[in-house]
Design a protein around this motif. Structure first.
Motif, PDB file in Angstrom:
ATOM      1  N   TRP A 172     -11.922   1.679 -26.694  1.00 40.73           N
ATOM      2  CA  TRP A 172     -11.132   2.768 -26.225  1.00 40.73           C
ATOM      3  C   TRP A 172      -9.862   2.742 -26.389  1.00 40.73           C
ATOM      4  O   TRP A 172      -9.160   1.385 -25.850  1.00 40.73           O
ATOM      5  CB  TRP A 172     -11.345   3.252 -24.885  1.00 40.73           C
ATOM      6  N   ALA A 173      -9.159   3.510 -26.718  1.00 37.86           N
ATOM      7  CA  ALA A 173      -7.604   3.545 -26.593  1.00 37.86           C
ATOM      8  C   ALA A 173      -6.747   4.486 -26.022  1.00 37.86           C
ATOM      9  O   ALA A 173      -7.272   5.751 -25.701  1.00 37.86           O
ATOM     10  CB  ALA A 173      -6.935   3.705 -28.137  1.00 37.86           C
ATOM     11  N   ASN A 174      -6.206   4.228 -25.084  1.00 38.94           N
ATOM     12  CA  ASN A 174      -5.548   4.888 -23.983  1.00 38.94           C
ATOM     13  C   ASN A 174      -4.129   4.797 -23.912  1.00 38.94           C
ATOM     14  O   ASN A 174      -3.652   3.932 -23.180  1.00 38.94           O
ATOM     15  CB  ASN A 174      -6.241   4.930 -22.790  1.00 38.94           C
ATOM     16  N   LYS A 175      -3.271   5.250 -24.689  1.00 44.77           N
ATOM     17  CA  LYS A 175      -1.712   5.001 -24.484  1.00 44.77           C
ATOM     18  C   LYS A 175      -0.978   6.287 -24.568  1.00 44.77           C
ATOM     19  O   LYS A 175      -1.274   7.270 -24.898  1.00 44.77           O
ATOM     20  CB  LYS A 175      -1.414   4.222 -25.914  1.00 44.77           C
ATOM     21  N   ASN A 176       0.368   5.972 -24.163  1.00 42.48           N
ATOM     22  CA  ASN A 176       1.296   7.174 -24.043  1.00 42.48           C
ATOM     23  C   ASN A 176       1.965   7.318 -25.596  1.00 42.48           C
ATOM     24  O   ASN A 176       2.106   6.041 -26.309  1.00 42.48           O
ATOM     25  CB  ASN A 176       2.221   7.153 -23.185  1.00 42.48           C
ATOM     26  N   LEU A 228      17.249   9.238 -23.580  1.00 45.00           N
ATOM     27  CA  LEU A 228      16.193  10.271 -23.405  1.00 45.00           C
ATOM     28  C   LEU A 228      14.776   9.819 -24.292  1.00 45.00           C
ATOM     29  O   LEU A 228      15.016   9.486 -25.333  1.00 45.00           O
ATOM     30  CB  LEU A 228      16.537  11.481 -23.638  1.00 45.00           C
ATOM     31  N   LYS A 229      13.775   9.984 -23.570  1.00 45.53           N
ATOM     32  CA  LYS A 229      12.383   9.858 -23.960  1.00 45.53           C
ATOM     33  C   LYS A 229      11.531  10.649 -23.926  1.00 45.53           C
ATOM     34  O   LYS A 229      11.369  11.234 -22.683  1.00 45.53           O
ATOM     35  CB  LYS A 229      12.016   8.373 -23.657  1.00 45.53           C
ATOM     36  N   ILE A 230      10.692  11.019 -24.829  1.00 47.65           N
ATOM     37  CA  ILE A 230       9.758  11.953 -24.534  1.00 47.65           C
ATOM     38  C   ILE A 230       8.303  11.075 -24.458  1.00 47.65           C
ATOM     39  O   ILE A 230       7.940  10.143 -25.356  1.00 47.65           O
ATOM     40  CB  ILE A 230       9.373  12.831 -25.782  1.00 47.65           C
ATOM     41  N   LYS A 231       7.877  11.114 -23.276  1.00 47.85           N
ATOM     42  CA  LYS A 231       6.634  10.135 -22.950  1.00 47.85           C
ATOM     43  C   LYS A 231       5.474  11.057 -22.850  1.00 47.85           C
ATOM     44  O   LYS A 231       5.135  11.522 -21.761  1.00 47.85           O
ATOM     45  CB  LYS A 231       6.870   9.272 -21.909  1.00 47.85           C
ATOM     46  N   ARG A 232       4.696  11.132 -24.027  1.00 48.31           N
ATOM     47  CA  ARG A 232       3.516  12.140 -23.871  1.00 48.31           C
ATOM     48  C   ARG A 232       2.150  11.478 -23.728  1.00 48.31           C
ATOM     49  O   ARG A 232       1.708  10.677 -24.427  1.00 48.31           O
ATOM     50  CB  ARG A 232       3.631  13.066 -25.293  1.00 48.31           C
ATOM     51  N   PRO A 233       1.624  11.773 -22.682  1.00 52.94           N
ATOM     52  CA  PRO A 233       0.441  11.001 -22.485  1.00 52.94           C
ATOM     53  C   PRO A 233      -0.858  11.479 -23.616  1.00 52.94           C
ATOM     54  O   PRO A 233      -0.712  12.613 -23.961  1.00 52.94           O
ATOM     55  CB  PRO A 233      -0.094  11.552 -20.893  1.00 52.94           C
ATOM     56  N   VAL A 234      -1.422  10.579 -24.058  1.00 55.68           N
ATOM     57  CA  VAL A 234      -2.458  10.862 -25.062  1.00 55.68           C
ATOM     58  C   VAL A 234      -4.009  10.882 -24.159  1.00 55.68           C
ATOM     59  O   VAL A 234      -4.055   9.785 -23.773  1.00 55.68           O
ATOM     60  CB  VAL A 234      -2.204   9.849 -26.255  1.00 55.68           C
ATOM     61  N   LYS A 235      -4.969  11.604 -24.521  1.00 58.98           N
ATOM     62  CA  LYS A 235      -5.892  11.632 -24.093  1.00 58.98           C
ATOM     63  C   LYS A 235      -6.679  10.333 -24.598  1.00 58.98           C
ATOM     64  O   LYS A 235      -6.527  10.271 -25.771  1.00 58.98           O
ATOM     65  CB  LYS A 235      -6.894  12.850 -24.180  1.00 58.98           C
ATOM     66  N   LYS A 285      -8.267  -3.444 -17.869  1.00 60.95           N
ATOM     67  CA  LYS A 285      -7.525  -4.716 -17.698  1.00 60.95           C
ATOM     68  C   LYS A 285      -6.504  -4.727 -18.669  1.00 60.95           C
ATOM     69  O   LYS A 285      -7.367  -4.847 -20.031  1.00 60.95           O
ATOM     70  CB  LYS A 285      -8.469  -5.781 -17.305  1.00 60.95           C
ATOM     71  N   HIS A 286      -5.374  -5.030 -18.750  1.00 62.32           N
ATOM     72  CA  HIS A 286      -4.446  -5.013 -19.711  1.00 62.32           C
ATOM     73  C   HIS A 286      -4.000  -6.558 -19.985  1.00 62.32           C
ATOM     74  O   HIS A 286      -3.918  -6.982 -19.142  1.00 62.32           O
ATOM     75  CB  HIS A 286      -3.027  -4.436 -19.519  1.00 62.32           C
ATOM     76  N   LYS A 287      -4.282  -6.967 -21.179  1.00 65.16           N
ATOM     77  CA  LYS A 287      -4.216  -8.456 -21.604  1.00 65.16           C
ATOM     78  C   LYS A 287      -2.794  -8.451 -21.496  1.00 65.16           C
ATOM     79  O   LYS A 287      -2.336  -9.568 -20.946  1.00 65.16           O
ATOM     80  CB  LYS A 287      -4.780  -8.741 -23.048  1.00 65.16           C
ATOM     81  N   HIS A 288      -2.234  -7.637 -21.896  1.00 61.69           N
ATOM     82  CA  HIS A 288      -0.422  -7.809 -22.097  1.00 61.69           C
ATOM     83  C   HIS A 288       0.245  -6.619 -21.870  1.00 61.69           C
ATOM     84  O   HIS A 288       0.045  -5.864 -22.790  1.00 61.69           O
ATOM     85  CB  HIS A 288       0.026  -8.654 -23.296  1.00 61.69           C
ATOM     86  N   LYS A 289       0.824  -6.242 -20.716  1.00 57.98           N
ATOM     87  CA  LYS A 289       1.652  -5.119 -20.575  1.00 57.98           C
ATOM     88  C   LYS A 289       3.014  -5.291 -20.307  1.00 57.98           C
ATOM     89  O   LYS A 289       3.498  -5.879 -19.263  1.00 57.98           O
ATOM     90  CB  LYS A 289       1.007  -4.301 -19.592  1.00 57.98           C
ATOM     91  N   PRO A 290       3.787  -5.059 -21.417  1.00 56.59           N
ATOM     92  CA  PRO A 290       5.208  -5.311 -21.281  1.00 56.59           C
ATOM     93  C   PRO A 290       5.716  -4.498 -20.223  1.00 56.59           C
ATOM     94  O   PRO A 290       5.547  -3.477 -19.926  1.00 56.59           O
ATOM     95  CB  PRO A 290       5.808  -5.101 -22.677  1.00 56.59           C
ATOM     96  N   LYS A 291       6.749  -5.045 -19.654  1.00 57.06           N
ATOM     97  CA  LYS A 291       7.664  -4.341 -18.693  1.00 57.06           C
ATOM     98  C   LYS A 291       8.559  -3.323 -19.352  1.00 57.06           C
ATOM     99  O   LYS A 291       9.287  -3.699 -20.007  1.00 57.06           O
ATOM    100  CB  LYS A 291       8.457  -5.414 -17.842  1.00 57.06           C
ATOM    101  N   ALA A 292       8.236  -1.935 -18.708  1.00 57.32           N
ATOM    102  CA  ALA A 292       9.042  -0.725 -19.292  1.00 57.32           C
ATOM    103  C   ALA A 292      10.083  -0.610 -18.203  1.00 57.32           C
ATOM    104  O   ALA A 292      10.171  -0.578 -17.162  1.00 57.32           O
ATOM    105  CB  ALA A 292       7.751   0.113 -19.220  1.00 57.32           C
TER     106      ALA A 292
END
Length: 308
Positions: A172-176, A228-235, A285-292
């Motif tokens: 599954w992919a679940n990203k913005n 400015l950033k457009i951060k659109r959630p993707v299903k 569980k994220h293996k590596h989630k960079p600090k935003a």
């Protein structure tokens, strides 16, 4: 191209796509099936399109049952192919893999057929979104006036062919989707919306113009160097990860429809097809989630944020 030529191109292109899809399916049915697996996902009911998805239960199918389900899904192009209670606005997906043993001539024929179908899908999308010259807001009416009930997303989706992969796994992919935009770009977009004079439900045209005017004022108050950033959630969507041991490479694809996999007669590889597990948002569980960098919401309806 003018609108009338676009109408003729639209209907001709779609009719060809239907014909070529039928030819491709007839070809695949004539080939030797090694394995087929598809993963049926729950259908979205009308009125539930925008509800947050936290859990998806998967119904796996295998063998001829999976093959038939996959072939039917390629041809599921109209709303009337759905149950009446099922939403036509929500994307329907059937991840999986259909695996065939072929000689080189059969593989060549199949690739020609798949390429023809995919080219027609790309051409159809191009006619609707570019050649017609019709605005985004008018596209639905344009398409459905001439191809009533067409599910455009299904008609645009291309088919992915694979050759001799060692393994096919699913996940599954679940990203913005995050895009940087400038203050000027946002203002141009808002001013275009303001000048259009449209009514956007549930607002009247006057109420909508007043709302957009406030948004323009808020953006103008921001410093010129604001980020400015457009951060659109993707299903969440199913993906497939394909491994080729000979070149030691993994390739990842979106998997809204089954991939078509060919194993040639000179290949000694036997397909290893994984399964698609149920999705549970709380168990990721994220293996590596960079600090935003921290963001502050500026315009909710546009998913527009500014860096703090």
């Amino acid at each position: 191209m003018n609108k009338y030529l676009s109408i003729e191109s639209l209907t001709t292109c779609f009719k060809k796509q239907e014909e070529k899809l039928s030819d491709l399916i007839a070809l695949l049915i004539s080939y030797q099936l090694i394995d087929a697996r598809v993963f049926e996902l729950p259908q979205i009911k009308k009125g539930e399109e925008h509800e947050q998805i936290t859990e998806i239960m998967v119904n796996p199918q295998q063998g001829n049952e999976a093959l038939n389900a996959g072939l039917r899904f390629y041809q599921k192009l109209f709303i009337h192919h759905n149950n009446p209670n099922i939403s036509s606005k929500a994307a329907s997906r059937l991840p999986g893999a259909l695996c065939f043993a072929v000689n080189h001539q059969q593989h060549k024929e199949a690739m020609e057929a798949i390429n023809e179908v995919n080219q027609l899908k790309i051409a159809l999308e191009n006619i609707v979104t570019k050649e017609s010259g019709i605005s985004k807001e008018q596209r639905f009416e344009f398409v459905h006036e001439h191809l009533r009930g067409l599910i455009t997303l299904n008609a645009y989706r291309t088919i992915t062919p694979l050759l001799n992969p060692d393994s096919i796994n699913f996940g599954w992919a679940n990203k913005n989707i995050i895009n940087k935009v400038t203050k000027q770009q946002v203002l141009e977009r808002l001013e275009k919306s303001y000048n259009a004079g449209r009514a956007v439900p549930p607002y009247s045209s006057e109420q909508w113009a007043a709302l957009v005017a406030l948004e323009i004022t808020d953006i103008k108050k921001l410093p010129d160097d604001v980020i400015l950033k457009i951060k659109r959630p993707v299903k969440v969507q199913p993906i497939t990860r394909v491994w080729y041991s000979e070149i030691q490479k993994q390739v990842q694809y979106a998997c809204p429809v089954p991939v078509i996999t060919f194993y040639t007669e000179d290949s000694e590889i036997k397909p290893k097809i994984g399964t698609l597990s149920n999705y549970n948002a709380n168990a990721i569980k994220h293996k590596h989630k960079p600090k935003a960098k921290p963001l502050e919401l500026v315009i909710p309806r546009l998913h527009l944020y500014k860096e703090i």
